[in-house]
Every structure is written in C-alpha cells, then in structure tokens.
Design a protein around this motif. Sequence first.
Motif, PDB file in Angstrom:
ATOM      1  N   ASP A 247      32.580  25.223  46.802  1.00  0.00           N
ATOM      2  CA  ASP A 247      32.339  26.488  47.500  1.00  0.00           C
ATOM      3  C   ASP A 247      31.668  27.463  46.534  1.00  0.00           C
ATOM      4  N   PHE A 248      30.602  28.123  47.014  1.00  0.00           N
ATOM      5  CA  PHE A 248      29.797  28.961  46.137  1.00  0.00           C
ATOM      6  C   PHE A 248      29.383  30.240  46.848  1.00  0.00           C
ATOM      7  N   ALA A 249      28.992  31.205  46.024  1.00  0.00           N
ATOM      8  CA  ALA A 249      28.304  32.406  46.498  1.00  0.00           C
ATOM      9  C   ALA A 249      27.016  32.515  45.695  1.00  0.00           C
ATOM     10  N   PHE A 250      25.888  32.426  46.383  1.00  0.00           N
ATOM     11  CA  PHE A 250      24.583  32.554  45.755  1.00  0.00           C
ATOM     12  C   PHE A 250      23.960  33.884  46.184  1.00  0.00           C
ATOM     13  N   VAL A 251      23.264  34.516  45.264  1.00  0.00           N
ATOM     14  CA  VAL A 251      22.593  35.775  45.576  1.00  0.00           C
ATOM     15  C   VAL A 251      21.122  35.654  45.205  1.00  0.00           C
ATOM     16  N   SER A 252      20.274  36.363  45.933  1.00  0.00           N
ATOM     17  CA  SER A 252      18.868  36.405  45.549  1.00  0.00           C
ATOM     18  C   SER A 252      18.727  37.196  44.258  1.00  0.00           C
ATOM     19  N   THR A 253      17.669  36.902  43.512  1.00  0.00           N
ATOM     20  CA  THR A 253      17.486  37.512  42.193  1.00  0.00           C
ATOM     21  C   THR A 253      17.512  39.031  42.251  1.00  0.00           C
ATOM     22  N   ASP A 254      17.031  39.611  43.355  1.00  0.00           N
ATOM     23  CA  ASP A 254      17.021  41.063  43.460  1.00  0.00           C
ATOM     24  C   ASP A 254      18.413  41.655  43.617  1.00  0.00           C
ATOM     25  N   LEU A 255      19.442  40.825  43.778  1.00  0.00           N
ATOM     26  CA  LEU A 255      20.828  41.299  43.818  1.00  0.00           C
ATOM     27  C   LEU A 255      21.604  40.942  42.551  1.00  0.00           C
ATOM     28  N   ALA A 256      20.979  40.196  41.648  1.00  0.00           N
ATOM     29  CA  ALA A 256      21.720  39.668  40.496  1.00  0.00           C
ATOM     30  C   ALA A 256      22.385  40.774  39.682  1.00  0.00           C
ATOM     31  N   GLY A 257      21.702  41.886  39.503  1.00  0.00           N
ATOM     32  CA  GLY A 257      22.250  42.972  38.714  1.00  0.00           C
ATOM     33  C   GLY A 257      23.389  43.717  39.378  1.00  0.00           C
ATOM     34  N   ARG A 258      23.634  43.420  40.655  1.00  0.00           N
ATOM     35  CA  ARG A 258      24.700  44.108  41.381  1.00  0.00           C
ATOM     36  C   ARG A 258      25.992  43.297  41.460  1.00  0.00           C
ATOM     37  N   VAL A 259      25.996  42.084  40.922  1.00  0.00           N
ATOM     38  CA  VAL A 259      27.201  41.251  40.972  1.00  0.00           C
ATOM     39  C   VAL A 259      28.225  41.797  39.981  1.00  0.00           C
ATOM     40  N   LEU A 260      29.351  42.268  40.496  1.00  0.00           N
ATOM     41  CA  LEU A 260      30.419  42.809  39.667  1.00  0.00           C
ATOM     42  C   LEU A 260      31.544  41.812  39.433  1.00  0.00           C
ATOM     43  N   ARG A 261      31.817  41.003  40.453  1.00  0.00           N
ATOM     44  CA  ARG A 261      32.989  40.128  40.353  1.00  0.00           C
ATOM     45  C   ARG A 261      32.833  38.949  41.282  1.00  0.00           C
ATOM     46  N   LEU A 262      33.271  37.793  40.815  1.00  0.00           N
ATOM     47  CA  LEU A 262      33.446  36.630  41.680  1.00  0.00           C
ATOM     48  C   LEU A 262      34.779  36.006  41.316  1.00  0.00           C
ATOM     49  N   GLN A 263      35.673  35.955  42.290  1.00  0.00           N
ATOM     50  CA  GLN A 263      37.051  35.527  42.029  1.00  0.00           C
ATOM     51  C   GLN A 263      37.447  34.450  43.022  1.00  0.00           C
ATOM     52  N   VAL A 264      38.110  33.415  42.524  1.00  0.00           N
ATOM     53  CA  VAL A 264      38.671  32.357  43.359  1.00  0.00           C
ATOM     54  C   VAL A 264      40.154  32.614  43.538  1.00  0.00           C
ATOM     55  N   ASP A 265      40.622  32.545  44.775  1.00  0.00           N
ATOM     56  CA  ASP A 265      42.049  32.701  45.050  1.00  0.00           C
ATOM     57  C   ASP A 265      42.715  31.334  44.893  1.00  0.00           C
ATOM     58  N   GLY A 266      43.288  31.104  43.737  1.00  0.00           N
ATOM     59  CA  GLY A 266      43.929  29.817  43.489  1.00  0.00           C
ATOM     60  C   GLY A 266      45.277  29.658  44.150  1.00  0.00           C
ATOM     61  N   ALA A 267      45.831  30.722  44.717  1.00  0.00           N
ATOM     62  CA  ALA A 267      47.168  30.660  45.307  1.00  0.00           C
ATOM     63  C   ALA A 267      47.151  30.227  46.767  1.00  0.00           C
ATOM     64  N   ALA A 268      46.011  30.361  47.434  1.00  0.00           N
ATOM     65  CA  ALA A 268      45.955  30.031  48.860  1.00  0.00           C
ATOM     66  C   ALA A 268      46.268  28.554  49.083  1.00  0.00           C
ATOM     67  N   ALA A 269      47.123  28.267  50.061  1.00  0.00           N
ATOM     68  CA  ALA A 269      47.523  26.895  50.371  1.00  0.00           C
ATOM     69  C   ALA A 269      47.295  26.628  51.850  1.00  0.00           C
ATOM     70  N   GLY A 270      47.251  25.355  52.198  1.00  0.00           N
ATOM     71  CA  GLY A 270      46.983  24.934  53.570  1.00  0.00           C
ATOM     72  C   GLY A 270      45.674  24.188  53.605  1.00  0.00           C
ATOM     73  N   SER A 271      44.584  24.911  53.764  1.00  0.00           N
ATOM     74  CA  SER A 271      43.266  24.315  53.603  1.00  0.00           C
ATOM     75  C   SER A 271      43.121  23.796  52.184  1.00  0.00           C
ATOM     76  N   ASP A 272      42.378  22.696  52.011  1.00  0.00           N
ATOM     77  CA  ASP A 272      42.186  22.219  50.642  1.00  0.00           C
ATOM     78  C   ASP A 272      41.040  22.941  49.939  1.00  0.00           C
ATOM     79  N   HIS A 273      40.471  23.958  50.587  1.00  0.00           N
ATOM     80  CA  HIS A 273      39.494  24.846  49.961  1.00  0.00           C
ATOM     81  C   HIS A 273      40.168  26.175  49.631  1.00  0.00           C
ATOM     82  N   GLN A 274      39.651  26.844  48.607  1.00  0.00           N
ATOM     83  CA  GLN A 274      40.179  28.145  48.203  1.00  0.00           C
ATOM     84  C   GLN A 274      39.194  29.238  48.595  1.00  0.00           C
ATOM     85  N   PRO A 275      39.676  30.442  48.962  1.00  0.00           N
ATOM     86  CA  PRO A 275      38.780  31.554  49.249  1.00  0.00           C
ATOM     87  C   PRO A 275      38.090  32.053  47.978  1.00  0.00           C
ATOM     88  N   LEU A 276      36.854  32.553  48.164  1.00  0.00           N
ATOM     89  CA  LEU A 276      36.098  33.196  47.094  1.00  0.00           C
ATOM     90  C   LEU A 276      35.814  34.642  47.476  1.00  0.00           C
TER      91      LEU A 276
END
Length: 284
Positions: A250-279
């Motif tokens: 699972d990923f979050a991609f941004v266009s280059t014109d947004l690259a300087g605005r990325v402040l945080r990308l966090q994975v919720d490792g605590a979420a259970a049920g689905s075998d994927h985690q929220p980002l």
Amino acid sequence: MPKLITWNIQSARSPDGSADLGHVVGTLDRFSEFDVLCLQEVACGFQARDGTRIEDQFAGLAARLPGYSASWATPLDTLALDGARCRLGTVVFSRYPVLQVLRHSLPWPADPGVMSMPRGALELTLGTPSGLLRVVSVHLEYFSALQRSAQVDRLRELHREAVMHAHTPRPGPADRSAFAAVPRAAPAVLMGDFNMLPDSLEYARLLAPFTDGTPALRDAWHLAHPGRPHAPTVGLHDAAPDAGPPFAFDFAFVSTDLAGRVLRLQVDGAAAGSDHQPLLLELG
C-alpha cells in the motif's frame, strides 16, 4: 493541512472474521482525523469469512460518516447464483467540495491460467483551501503480473492526460450543462493497494520520468522518511505459519509539484482485521 487516509478494508473484515463497518470506523477514529478517505475492497452481496452475507457497505459507510461526501466505483459487479448482485470497489469520502468524479476501468488483458478480477481507479478533483487537488484511489491486480503491469501503464497515461487537461483551456459554458468546463487538477495524490513491492518492476515503471514534461510521481514514504525502508502494510497480524515476513503493498504517491508539501506519512500498525494497514498522508 489536508490529511488523507487510504486503507484496503477487505470488505470490513474484523478480527473475528465478520464484516463489521463499526470496526472500520472505530479503527479510523482511533488512528487519525482525516479530510479525505480512500477505501478499497468495499463490498455488497458477497460472503464474509464467517459465512454471513455482506450488507451494502457503500451505503453503510456513507451513513456512518456524516459530514463527508461519498463517491464510489465498482469495477466488479456480478450476479450471484441466487440472483443477488455482488459488487466490490472503492469509495472516497471527502470533506472538500468534489468538483468532478471520473471512474476509470483499468486494463484486464487475458492471462490464461491466472485468477483475476476487473480493476479500476476512482479519480476526484477536489477544491481544497490550498487549491485544486486530484485524488485517485487505486486497487491493482494481485495474481496477474501481466495485468498489473498494464494497469500501471494506464495510470501513467491517466496522469499525463489529467495534467494536459489542467493546462489546456477548454471552452464550455459556466453552468450545469454537460459541456460545462469543469477543472481537472494537475497536482495529484495516488493512494491505495497497488499489490506490488517497492523493488518491483511495476513500482519503478510507475515512478519513471515522463518525456513530455509531465510531473513525475514520487513515493511519499521516501519524501517523509528519506533513507528508510518502507514500513510494512501487509501481514502484520497474519497468524498463518507460512505467511512470511510483513511487506509493503500500500502506497501514497504524489506528483512532483506536491513533493515539497509532504509533511508526514504514517502506517497504522495497530489496526487488525484486514491484513492491510491504513496509511495517513499529511500535506502542508
């Protein structure tokens, strides 16, 4: 500061195997507030892991998230043997005005002997306080590398097309007619379950430069965590003995014109049920 979450909820799978929308909303409430929510594998009519029939999760989630507008797409829409319709797709919830919604069918070339299903991408142009933003919720093929590769190429084509639309004046009336010149944003966030590893050919292809000046896509993880390997998003809570170590799909991609605005990308490792985690992606 816009906050965007993506999560493959696997039909609202809960730890006990039921389909529980309350569990989904509760997990999100614990994780973070958000302005935009991209959910994949939202379902209706299929059977949950505990054998019960899955309710209309598109309507159920909309009822549980007041204050958000809901847009959805169902690439998989079939008729069950008992006559019920079965749907699987993606939903995007937004606090921002949704100026335009585009539902893209992704390529599905025949791949003999390989299981697969129709896939799609749901594109919204949002009017945010900092300007227009294009958000695309993505769910690519898992089993077929042939199909997944074709789908990555199509995502690149759609990105190029959107940028051209954004920078090309389009005549049209300023009213509610079908030919009204509704804007399509150039700055873009592509989020979702891409079913590809960070060292895969498909990953490299998606981020490859364009030859016509189209802003390339960047992996927000590396912008927020330079030099660090991806945090795993799949398999953190899988009890199967042969599941192997967790990994990132699972990923979050941004266009280059947004690259300087990325402040945080966090994975919720605590979420259970689905075998994927929220980002969670936070932009400045």
